[in-house]
Design a protein around this motif. Structure first.
Motif, mmCIF file in Angstrom:
data_model
loop_
_atom_site.group_PDB
_atom_site.id
_atom_site.type_symbol
_atom_site.label_atom_id
_atom_site.label_comp_id
_atom_site.label_asym_id
_atom_site.label_seq_id
_atom_site.Cartn_x
_atom_site.Cartn_y
_atom_site.Cartn_z
ATOM 1 N N ARG A 162 0.766 -1.235 -0.011
ATOM 2 C CA ARG A 162 -0.033 0.541 0.047
ATOM 3 C C ARG A 162 0.781 1.111 -0.087
ATOM 4 N NH1 ARG A 162 -2.045 3.747 3.499
ATOM 5 N NH2 ARG A 162 -4.168 4.716 3.933
ATOM 6 N N GLY A 163 1.867 1.304 0.702
ATOM 7 C CA GLY A 163 2.954 2.976 0.963
ATOM 8 C C GLY A 163 3.264 2.632 -0.830
ATOM 9 N N ARG A 164 3.829 1.631 -1.385
ATOM 10 C CA ARG A 164 4.913 1.164 -2.387
ATOM 11 C C ARG A 164 3.521 2.162 -3.683
ATOM 12 N NH1 ARG A 164 6.457 -2.612 -4.643
ATOM 13 N NH2 ARG A 164 5.346 -4.191 -2.916
ATOM 14 N N VAL A 165 2.685 2.313 -3.276
ATOM 15 C CA VAL A 165 2.139 2.139 -4.113
ATOM 16 C C VAL A 165 1.076 3.696 -4.271
ATOM 17 C CG1 VAL A 165 -0.997 1.985 -5.632
ATOM 18 C CG2 VAL A 165 1.002 -0.362 -5.604
ATOM 19 N N ARG A 166 1.190 4.139 -3.276
ATOM 20 C CA ARG A 166 0.723 5.897 -3.031
ATOM 21 C C ARG A 166 1.425 5.966 -2.925
ATOM 22 N NH1 ARG A 166 -1.852 6.999 3.523
ATOM 23 N NH2 ARG A 166 -2.792 9.133 2.960
ATOM 24 N N ALA A 167 2.597 5.527 -2.191
ATOM 25 C CA ALA A 167 3.654 7.235 -2.921
ATOM 26 C C ALA A 167 3.959 6.984 -3.850
ATOM 27 C CB ALA A 167 4.827 6.796 -2.857
ATOM 28 N N GLU A 168 4.027 5.861 -4.868
ATOM 29 C CA GLU A 168 3.960 6.327 -6.320
ATOM 30 C C GLU A 168 2.699 7.166 -7.490
ATOM 31 O OE1 GLU A 168 4.716 3.747 -10.513
ATOM 32 O OE2 GLU A 168 4.824 2.813 -8.563
ATOM 33 N N LEU A 169 1.854 6.905 -7.174
ATOM 34 C CA LEU A 169 0.707 7.976 -7.100
ATOM 35 C C LEU A 169 0.702 9.390 -6.954
ATOM 36 C CD1 LEU A 169 -2.340 5.223 -6.673
ATOM 37 C CD2 LEU A 169 -1.370 5.735 -8.727
ATOM 38 N N ARG A 170 1.243 9.288 -5.487
ATOM 39 C CA ARG A 170 1.481 10.995 -5.145
ATOM 40 C C ARG A 170 2.339 11.145 -5.845
ATOM 41 N NH1 ARG A 170 -0.569 11.349 1.166
ATOM 42 N NH2 ARG A 170 -2.694 10.549 1.221
ATOM 43 N N SER A 171 3.571 10.584 -5.628
ATOM 44 C CA SER A 171 4.406 11.422 -6.342
ATOM 45 C C SER A 171 4.116 12.098 -7.907
ATOM 46 C CB SER A 171 5.690 10.451 -6.925
ATOM 47 O OG SER A 171 6.892 11.069 -7.243
ATOM 48 N N HIS A 172 3.621 11.215 -8.681
ATOM 49 C CA HIS A 172 3.110 10.704 -10.243
ATOM 50 C C HIS A 172 2.366 12.507 -10.028
ATOM 51 C CE1 HIS A 172 1.974 10.269 -14.227
ATOM 52 N NE2 HIS A 172 0.670 10.690 -13.969
ATOM 53 N N VAL A 173 1.384 12.502 -9.054
ATOM 54 C CA VAL A 173 -0.259 13.123 -9.912
ATOM 55 C C VAL A 173 0.877 14.955 -8.425
ATOM 56 C CG1 VAL A 173 -2.107 14.570 -8.495
ATOM 57 C CG2 VAL A 173 -1.643 12.247 -8.863
ATOM 58 N N ALA A 174 1.839 14.695 -7.829
ATOM 59 C CA ALA A 174 2.216 15.694 -7.571
ATOM 60 C C ALA A 174 3.057 16.415 -8.515
ATOM 61 C CB ALA A 174 2.898 15.600 -6.645
ATOM 62 N N ARG A 175 3.639 15.520 -9.303
ATOM 63 C CA ARG A 175 4.349 16.580 -10.270
ATOM 64 C C ARG A 175 4.176 16.922 -11.463
ATOM 65 N NH1 ARG A 175 7.283 11.006 -9.739
ATOM 66 N NH2 ARG A 175 6.408 10.474 -11.238
ATOM 67 N N GLY A 176 2.539 17.045 -11.490
ATOM 68 C CA GLY A 176 1.618 17.401 -12.879
ATOM 69 C C GLY A 176 1.134 16.185 -13.452
ATOM 70 N N GLY A 177 1.250 14.762 -13.195
ATOM 71 C CA GLY A 177 0.725 14.056 -13.875
ATOM 72 C C GLY A 177 -0.609 13.794 -14.112
ATOM 73 N N ASP A 178 -1.275 13.240 -14.699
ATOM 74 C CA ASP A 178 -2.868 12.488 -15.023
ATOM 75 C C ASP A 178 -3.291 11.892 -14.863
ATOM 76 O OD1 ASP A 178 -4.829 13.622 -15.841
ATOM 77 O OD2 ASP A 178 -4.681 12.193 -17.784
ATOM 78 N N LEU A 179 -3.896 11.117 -13.944
ATOM 79 C CA LEU A 179 -4.417 9.960 -13.289
ATOM 80 C C LEU A 179 -5.805 9.265 -13.854
ATOM 81 C CD1 LEU A 179 -3.451 7.983 -11.558
ATOM 82 C CD2 LEU A 179 -4.542 9.028 -10.027
ATOM 83 N N PRO A 180 -5.930 9.561 -15.336
ATOM 84 C CA PRO A 180 -7.197 8.997 -15.626
ATOM 85 C C PRO A 180 -7.826 8.412 -14.953
ATOM 86 C CG PRO A 180 -4.961 8.609 -17.314
ATOM 87 C CD PRO A 180 -4.378 8.820 -16.121
ATOM 88 N N ALA A 181 -9.340 7.969 -14.885
ATOM 89 C CA ALA A 181 -10.449 6.814 -14.540
ATOM 90 C C ALA A 181 -10.318 5.831 -14.610
ATOM 91 C CB ALA A 181 -11.342 7.412 -14.255
ATOM 92 N N ALA A 182 -9.396 5.545 -15.885
ATOM 93 C CA ALA A 182 -8.866 3.738 -16.685
ATOM 94 C C ALA A 182 -8.088 3.477 -15.387
ATOM 95 C CB ALA A 182 -8.904 3.500 -17.672
ATOM 96 N N VAL A 183 -7.234 4.470 -15.260
ATOM 97 C CA VAL A 183 -6.510 3.789 -14.507
ATOM 98 C C VAL A 183 -6.374 3.477 -13.302
ATOM 99 C CG1 VAL A 183 -3.966 4.394 -13.449
ATOM 100 C CG2 VAL A 183 -4.518 4.792 -15.755
ATOM 101 N N VAL A 184 -7.178 3.955 -12.122
ATOM 102 C CA VAL A 184 -8.162 3.849 -11.279
ATOM 103 C C VAL A 184 -8.743 2.460 -11.136
ATOM 104 C CG1 VAL A 184 -9.222 4.824 -9.124
ATOM 105 C CG2 VAL A 184 -8.071 6.259 -10.162
ATOM 106 N N ASP A 185 -9.848 2.362 -12.133
ATOM 107 C CA ASP A 185 -10.720 1.179 -12.509
ATOM 108 C C ASP A 185 -9.551 -0.244 -12.261
ATOM 109 O OD1 ASP A 185 -12.312 3.048 -12.711
ATOM 110 O OD2 ASP A 185 -12.662 3.002 -14.662
ATOM 111 N N ALA A 186 -8.256 0.129 -13.317
ATOM 112 C CA ALA A 186 -7.060 -0.662 -13.831
ATOM 113 C C ALA A 186 -6.844 -1.469 -11.797
ATOM 114 C CB ALA A 186 -6.331 -0.708 -14.586
ATOM 115 N N LEU A 187 -6.618 -0.336 -11.372
ATOM 116 C CA LEU A 187 -6.095 -0.867 -10.266
ATOM 117 C C LEU A 187 -7.291 -1.241 -9.289
ATOM 118 C CD1 LEU A 187 -3.690 -0.382 -7.388
ATOM 119 C CD2 LEU A 187 -4.894 2.002 -7.387
ATOM 120 N N GLN A 188 -8.354 -0.764 -9.491
ATOM 121 C CA GLN A 188 -9.259 -1.305 -8.151
ATOM 122 C C GLN A 188 -10.081 -3.166 -9.239
ATOM 123 O OE1 GLN A 188 -12.663 1.644 -9.300
ATOM 124 N NE2 GLN A 188 -12.458 1.875 -6.974
#
Length: 204
Positions: A162-188
């Motif tokens: 959880r910590g590794r995935v959360r850190a990767e996602l937060r870092s990506h978004v913090a850099r201004g990266g897009d997080l499409p709904a399809a990516v979250v759907d794939a994660l779920q």
């Protein structure tokens, strides 16, 4: 990764941003970071000299708004944006491709993480019966105590994942990266599959 903007494209794209609305320098830098999916976060040393050049060319003007300097496109600047509409469309298409590539990379990372987790769960489930058969537990060992120990190990593994995935996602978004709904759907979907695999292993 190749440069996000080819020679001269950044100048034209700045004009295009200002054609949408007047902006101050920080707003321009944030807009560029957002529209490039975090792949390009320009510095003040990159943006302000180009804005000054556009001002010298009579394509933008600047005014003070409190502590901020606001840049606004002129009629001449709007004319250039209209005349080069095809070039701007090409730049925007390239930016969209860049964002899609980033989304694909994130989806691939999530799928690989889910695949690895499912493989680890399956391997643990298959190994457990063999280990029990080859090494019988001592008569004095409390099965409940052993189960609690394994529970702690499982919880630690989940927390680490959880910590590794959360850190990767937060870092990506913090850099201004897009997080499409399809990516979250794939994660779920991956998490649901992992949970189902775990439940099936426990029922054996």
């Amino acid at each position: 990764m190749p440069p996000v903007f080819s020679h001269g494209d950044l100048r034209l794209y700045l004009l295009n941003l200002l054609a949408e609305a007047p902006r101050h320098g920080y707003d321009i830098m944030q807009s560029l970071a957002e529209r490039t999916g975090g792949t390009y976060t320009p510095s003040a040393g990159t943006i302000y000299p180009r804005l000054s050049k556009l001002e010298e060319e009579g394509l933008v003007t600047k005014t003070s708004d409190g502590r901020k300097t606001v840049y606004e496109i002129t009629d001449a600047g709007r004319a250039e944006v209209r005349d080069r509409a095809d070039d701007i469309a090409g730049i925007e298409a390239g930016l969209a491709d860049t964002v899609r590539l980033i989304a694909d990379e994130v989806r691939t990372s999530v799928r690989e993480a889910m695949k690895s987790l499912r493989a680890d769960l399956a391997a643990a489930a298959n190994e457990s019966p063999r280990a029990s058969a080859s090494t019988p537990p001592p008569a004095q060992e409390d099965p409940r105590a052993r189960a609690r120990e394994e529970l702690h190990r499982a919880e630690a593994a989940i927390a680490d994942f959880r910590g590794r995935v959360r850190a990767e996602l937060r870092s990506h978004v913090a850099r201004g990266g897009d997080l499409p709904a399809a990516v979250v759907d794939a994660l779920q979907a991956g998490l649901e599959a992992a949970a189902s695999s775990l439940s099936e292993s426990l029922r054996r």
